[in-house]
Each structure stands twice: as C-alpha cells, then as structure tokens.
Design a protein around this motif. Structure first.
Motif, PDB file in Angstrom:
ATOM      1  N   GLU A   1      11.935   7.484  14.964  1.00 47.64           N
ATOM      2  CA  GLU A   1      11.659   8.784  13.772  1.00 47.64           C
ATOM      3  C   GLU A   1      10.892   8.448  13.325  1.00 47.64           C
ATOM      4  OE1 GLU A   1      16.511   9.704  14.165  1.00 47.64           O
ATOM      5  OE2 GLU A   1      15.861   7.228  13.047  1.00 47.64           O
ATOM      6  N   ILE A   2       9.944   7.547  11.912  1.00 53.77           N
ATOM      7  CA  ILE A   2       9.776   7.163  11.385  1.00 53.77           C
ATOM      8  C   ILE A   2       7.789   7.170  12.182  1.00 53.77           C
ATOM      9  CG2 ILE A   2       8.232   5.722   9.763  1.00 53.77           C
ATOM     10  CD1 ILE A   2      10.743   3.873   9.575  1.00 53.77           C
ATOM     11  N   ALA A   3       8.286   7.150  12.811  1.00 51.33           N
ATOM     12  CA  ALA A   3       6.500   7.689  13.710  1.00 51.33           C
ATOM     13  C   ALA A   3       6.828   9.129  13.669  1.00 51.33           C
ATOM     14  CB  ALA A   3       6.875   6.532  15.615  1.00 51.33           C
ATOM     15  N   GLU A   4       7.681   8.938  13.667  1.00 51.91           N
ATOM     16  CA  GLU A   4       7.131  10.856  14.407  1.00 51.91           C
ATOM     17  C   GLU A   4       7.159  11.745  13.303  1.00 51.91           C
ATOM     18  OE1 GLU A   4      10.032  14.780  15.578  1.00 51.91           O
ATOM     19  OE2 GLU A   4      10.753  12.935  16.491  1.00 51.91           O
ATOM     20  N   ARG A   5       7.692  10.802  11.750  1.00 51.06           N
ATOM     21  CA  ARG A   5       7.433  11.589  10.819  1.00 51.06           C
ATOM     22  C   ARG A   5       5.897  11.213   9.973  1.00 51.06           C
ATOM     23  NH1 ARG A   5      12.539  11.434   6.269  1.00 51.06           N
ATOM     24  NH2 ARG A   5      13.534  12.258   7.789  1.00 51.06           N
ATOM     25  N   ARG A   6       5.692  10.439  10.538  1.00 51.44           N
ATOM     26  CA  ARG A   6       4.455   9.855   9.693  1.00 51.44           C
ATOM     27  C   ARG A   6       3.002  10.372  10.689  1.00 51.44           C
ATOM     28  NH1 ARG A   6       2.929   8.204   5.411  1.00 51.44           N
ATOM     29  NH2 ARG A   6       1.596   6.757   6.060  1.00 51.44           N
ATOM     30  N   HIS A   7       3.483  10.519  12.215  1.00 47.60           N
ATOM     31  CA  HIS A   7       2.138  10.856  13.322  1.00 47.60           C
ATOM     32  C   HIS A   7       1.814   9.857  13.636  1.00 47.60           C
ATOM     33  CE1 HIS A   7       3.927  15.382  12.514  1.00 47.60           C
ATOM     34  NE2 HIS A   7       3.498  14.792  10.843  1.00 47.60           N
ATOM     35  N   ILE A   8       2.379   8.713  13.483  1.00 48.18           N
ATOM     36  CA  ILE A   8       1.452   7.575  13.964  1.00 48.18           C
ATOM     37  C   ILE A   8       2.419   6.389  14.883  1.00 48.18           C
ATOM     38  CG2 ILE A   8       0.507   6.386  11.774  1.00 48.18           C
ATOM     39  CD1 ILE A   8       3.447   4.752  11.540  1.00 48.18           C
ATOM     40  N   SER A   9       2.097   5.390  15.899  1.00 47.37           N
ATOM     41  CA  SER A   9       3.089   4.932  17.046  1.00 47.37           C
ATOM     42  C   SER A   9       3.722   4.156  16.456  1.00 47.37           C
ATOM     43  CB  SER A   9       1.951   4.605  17.799  1.00 47.37           C
ATOM     44  OG  SER A   9       1.568   2.978  17.408  1.00 47.37           O
TER      45      SER A   9
ATOM     46  N   THR B   1       1.233  -1.490  -0.324  1.00 44.82           N
ATOM     47  CA  THR B   1       0.045  -0.536  -0.059  1.00 44.82           C
ATOM     48  C   THR B   1       0.788   0.838  -0.142  1.00 44.82           C
ATOM     49  OG1 THR B   1       0.229  -0.009   2.636  1.00 44.82           O
ATOM     50  CG2 THR B   1      -1.593  -1.347   1.476  1.00 44.82           C
ATOM     51  N   ARG B   2       0.334   2.136  -0.018  1.00 40.18           N
ATOM     52  CA  ARG B   2       0.931   3.516  -0.028  1.00 40.18           C
ATOM     53  C   ARG B   2       1.839   4.042   1.335  1.00 40.18           C
ATOM     54  NH1 ARG B   2      -1.278   8.328  -2.933  1.00 40.18           N
ATOM     55  NH2 ARG B   2      -0.938   7.257  -5.015  1.00 40.18           N
ATOM     56  N   ALA B   3       0.886   4.018   2.427  1.00 39.22           N
ATOM     57  CA  ALA B   3       1.307   3.991   3.688  1.00 39.22           C
ATOM     58  C   ALA B   3       2.508   2.580   3.869  1.00 39.22           C
ATOM     59  CB  ALA B   3       0.329   3.852   4.802  1.00 39.22           C
ATOM     60  N   GLU B   4       2.609   1.701   3.800  1.00 39.12           N
ATOM     61  CA  GLU B   4       3.520   0.735   3.713  1.00 39.12           C
ATOM     62  C   GLU B   4       4.470   0.986   2.561  1.00 39.12           C
ATOM     63  OE1 GLU B   4       0.742  -3.730   4.542  1.00 39.12           O
ATOM     64  OE2 GLU B   4       1.826  -3.082   2.092  1.00 39.12           O
ATOM     65  N   GLY B   5       4.514   1.076   1.728  1.00 38.87           N
ATOM     66  CA  GLY B   5       6.226   1.740   0.567  1.00 38.87           C
ATOM     67  C   GLY B   5       6.403   2.726   1.651  1.00 38.87           C
ATOM     68  N   GLU B   6       5.570   4.118   2.209  1.00 39.68           N
ATOM     69  CA  GLU B   6       6.337   5.103   2.791  1.00 39.68           C
ATOM     70  C   GLU B   6       7.463   4.750   3.502  1.00 39.68           C
ATOM     71  OE1 GLU B   6       7.743   8.966   3.352  1.00 39.68           O
ATOM     72  OE2 GLU B   6       6.904   8.134   1.708  1.00 39.68           O
ATOM     73  N   ILE B   7       6.846   3.386   4.481  1.00 36.41           N
ATOM     74  CA  ILE B   7       7.683   3.510   6.033  1.00 36.41           C
ATOM     75  C   ILE B   7       8.484   2.771   5.632  1.00 36.41           C
ATOM     76  CG2 ILE B   7       7.443   2.253   7.870  1.00 36.41           C
ATOM     77  CD1 ILE B   7       4.117   3.176   8.015  1.00 36.41           C
ATOM     78  N   ALA B   8       8.682   1.467   4.159  1.00 36.98           N
ATOM     79  CA  ALA B   8       9.907   1.206   3.625  1.00 36.98           C
ATOM     80  C   ALA B   8      10.726   1.532   3.094  1.00 36.98           C
ATOM     81  CB  ALA B   8       9.335  -0.103   2.387  1.00 36.98           C
ATOM     82  N   ARG B   9      10.185   2.738   2.569  1.00 35.47           N
ATOM     83  CA  ARG B   9      11.279   3.686   1.907  1.00 35.47           C
ATOM     84  C   ARG B   9      11.882   4.376   3.615  1.00 35.47           C
ATOM     85  NH1 ARG B   9      11.860   8.702   1.293  1.00 35.47           N
ATOM     86  NH2 ARG B   9      10.019   9.732   2.210  1.00 35.47           N
TER      87      ARG B   9
END
Length: 159
Positions: free
Chosen positions: A122-130, A104-112
């Motif tokens: 750091e990823i959680a902070e950028r994406r505003h998720i836990s 999915t787009r979200a999985e792809g962004e987190i993977a990147r």
C-alpha cells in the motif's frame, strides 16, 4: 422509513478490564512477552487478547491499535456518545506525527504511512515505488531510530 446512518468506530473504553490493560501496555510499546510477564499470564493469552482487542476495535495492526489508544486517551469522548455506541476515531499519525530529525523526507513519509498501519504494498502504491524500496527505507529508519517494529515506530512518531 428512513434510518439515520451515523459513523461508528468502537471505543477502547468498552474493552474488558484485562483487555484494556493489555491494550494500554501494547500502546506503551511492550512486547507480548513483557506484557505476559507484567500481568502474570501466558504469552499465548496475551496474543489471544490482542487478537480479540483488534477485532473489537476494528484495527488491522498493532500500530493502528497504538494510534487509536493514544488518540482516545488524550481526547475523551462525550459520555452520551459512548453510551449510545457512537464514537468516531479521527486522530493519529496524520495530525500528531513528528518527523525524527535524522530521517530524510522520504524515510519520514514512509515511516508515517507505516505507523498508520499501511502494508509495504500500500505504501509502495501511494509513493509510486517498489515494495522492496519501502522495505529498505523502513529497515534504514529502524536502524537510525534504534527500534525494531512498526509498533515502536508509531510510538516514536507520537513523542
């Protein structure tokens, strides 16, 4: 007196031959155990070499090491810049990242972001998720791509 403050990023071509070989095998996705087997050295030696390589190249993770080795192996630096010790490393998953079709787009962004070497926090902070959501989405990504590490993820995005 004014001194020029040029950007500096170490170049993998300045590694010793054994460090260069270990870095290349790591960039190809080999595990420490497989690198040790291929080179006929102990797994502890491989781990120590990788630690030394990461310090020399100022990278925090194996994924960052892979990105730096791949970027520099595809774009040679001018010899005068290498000789002067001034080589900037800019390329990486930002430019060459290809989203695998099954994500999915979200999985792809987190993977990147994970392939860039960012931590869960750091990823959680950028994406505003836990951070737990990041972990769950990365686990799902690993299952879908049939991989088991961030290093393999960095390689998967480069293809």
């Amino acid at each position: 007196m004014v001194y020029e403050n040029t950007p500096f990023a170490p170049d993998p071509r300045r590694l010793s031959p054994s460090e260069r070989m270990v870095a290349q095998l790591a960039a190809m996705g080999y595990s420490n155990k497989l690198i040790a087997y291929d080179l006929g050295i102990g797994e502890g030696s491989v781990s120590a070499l990788l630690t030394r390589i990461r310090r020399k190249l100022r990278v925090r993770s194996r994924a960052e090491l892979i990105n730096q080795v791949i970027a520099l192996s595809s774009t040679p630096a001018p010899p005068e810049e290498v000789a002067a010790g001034r080589v900037a490393v800019v390329a990486g998953p930002e430019e060459g990242w290809k989203l695998p079709a099954q994500l999915t787009r979200a999985e792809g962004e987190i993977a990147r972001l994970a392939a860039l070497g960012l931590s869960h926090a750091e990823i959680a902070e950028r994406r505003h998720i836990s951070p737990r959501t990041v972990a769950n989405q990365l686990a799902s990504t690993y299952r879908q791509l049939g991989i088991g590490s961030r290093a393999q993820l960095a390689l998967a995005g480069q293809r």
